[in-house]
Design a protein around this motif. Structure first.
Motif, short mmCIF file in Angstrom:
data_model
loop_
_atom_site.label_atom_id
_atom_site.label_comp_id
_atom_site.label_asym_id
_atom_site.label_seq_id
_atom_site.Cartn_x
_atom_site.Cartn_y
_atom_site.Cartn_z
N SER A 94 0.84 -1.19 0.00
CA SER A 94 0.00 0.00 0.00
C SER A 94 0.87 1.24 0.00
O SER A 94 2.04 1.19 0.38
N ALA A 101 -6.34 5.55 5.36
CA ALA A 101 -7.21 4.94 4.35
C ALA A 101 -6.41 4.36 3.20
O ALA A 101 -6.82 4.44 2.06
N GLU A 103 -5.27 1.85 0.57
CA GLU A 103 -5.82 0.65 -0.06
C GLU A 103 -4.75 -0.41 -0.13
O GLU A 103 -3.61 -0.15 -0.54
N TYR B 32 -11.84 3.84 9.53
CA TYR B 32 -11.96 3.59 8.09
C TYR B 32 -12.42 2.16 7.95
O TYR B 32 -11.88 1.26 8.59
N PRO B 34 -13.21 -0.57 5.11
CA PRO B 34 -13.25 -1.05 3.73
C PRO B 34 -13.89 -2.42 3.61
O PRO B 34 -13.93 -3.20 4.58
N TRP B 35 -14.39 -2.73 2.45
CA TRP B 35 -14.84 -4.08 2.10
C TRP B 35 -13.96 -4.58 0.96
O TRP B 35 -13.71 -3.87 -0.01
N TYR B 36 -13.52 -5.82 1.11
CA TYR B 36 -12.71 -6.46 0.08
C TYR B 36 -13.47 -7.64 -0.51
O TYR B 36 -14.17 -8.37 0.18
N LEU B 46 -9.97 -4.30 -3.07
CA LEU B 46 -10.86 -3.32 -2.46
C LEU B 46 -12.10 -3.12 -3.31
O LEU B 46 -12.01 -2.88 -4.52
N ALA B 49 -15.43 1.49 0.39
CA ALA B 49 -15.02 1.81 1.76
C ALA B 49 -15.78 3.03 2.25
O ALA B 49 -16.31 3.82 1.45
N ARG B 51 -16.02 6.10 5.67
CA ARG B 51 -15.55 6.73 6.90
C ARG B 51 -16.72 6.80 7.88
O ARG B 51 -17.87 6.90 7.46
N CYS B 90 -15.31 -7.78 5.40
CA CYS B 90 -15.33 -6.44 5.93
C CYS B 90 -14.05 -6.23 6.73
O CYS B 90 -13.40 -7.21 7.15
N SER B 93 -10.03 -0.23 10.04
CA SER B 93 -8.66 0.26 10.06
C SER B 93 -8.49 1.31 11.14
O SER B 93 -9.34 2.19 11.32
#
Lengths: 115, 114
Positions: A94, A101, A103, B32, B34-36, B46, B49, B51, B90, B93
């Motif tokens: 990353s 944030a 990725e 944060y 995110p969904w992968y 990814l 995502a 906030r 899910c 972070s």
């Protein structure tokens, strides 16, 4: 642009053997990671690196070692393989922006069986 | 407290239906989410995502709903297609001094049947 490349894709080890999983990225990302994926357990962080020469332990580092001599490469070393290390291993990278944030870009994985 | 819970473990949806995957967390330092998406034989990628200051985010057929007070968030896939069949993770972070600590849920295996 290959992204994150992992080799080998599959490997069978005998108990007590050692091996190195290779990982290379061509995106000039500063951060690199090694995860292991076990069924029903999600991904667990083994080791991470914030740049060449800097590595640190993640959640499950026991039995593994890493090094980061260049920005591009982040090999994972298994010493004295044990059946508990049977798993799928993913390398990721990353570009940290300081926003929390970043990725994660993953390789295609290495499926390792220790018998 | 570092755990991210995810349900269901597996999900079968008819083509055209709505797929819903739910996640929950405890650590309020997560900022944060995110969904992968992971296809067989591939690494996760990814998908979308959000906030915590936003209650909903939509990208095409994929929507994240976020409930900060309940510490829950969910992924909705509208008009589900067979090509959506994959494992969904899910994650949450937390920004640490040296890196962003990402905790993944255990995953949901989605099968969309024709």
């Amino acid at each position: 642009n290959a992204g994150v490349t992992q080799t080998p894709k599959f490997r069978i080890l005998k108990i007590g053997q050692s091996m190195t999983l290779q990982c290379a990225q061509d995106m000039n990302h500063n951060y690199m990671y090694w995860y292991r994926q076990d069924p029903g357990m999600g991904l667990k962080l083994i080791y991470y690196s914030v740049g060449a020469g800097i590595t640190d332990k993640g959640e499950v580092p026991n039995g593994y070692n890493v090094s980061r001599s260049t920005t591009e490469d982040f090999p994972l070393r298994l010493e004295l393989a044990a059946p508990s290390q049977t798993s799928v291993y993913f390398c990721a990278s990353s570009l940290q922006t300081g926003t929390g944030a970043g990725e994660l870009f993953f390789g295609s994985g290495t499926q390792l069986s220790v018998l | 407290q570092q755990q991210v819970k995810q349900s269901p473990q597996s999900l079968i949806v008819q083509k055209g239906g709505i797929s819903i995957i739910n996640c929950a967390y405890e650590n309020t330092a997560f900022d944060y989410f995110p969904w992968y998406q992971q296809f067989p034989g591939k690494g996760p990628a990814l998908l979308i995502a959000i906030r915590p200051d936003v209650s909903e985010k939509k990208e095409g057929r994929f929507t994240i709903s976020f409930n900060k007070s309940a510490k829950q968030f969910s992924l909705h896939i509208m008009d589900s297609q067979p090509g959506d069949s994959a494992t969904y993770f899910c994650a949450a972070s937390e920004k640490k001094t040296s890196y962003d600590k990402v905790i993944f849920g255990p995953g949901t295996s989605l099968s969309v049947i024709p």
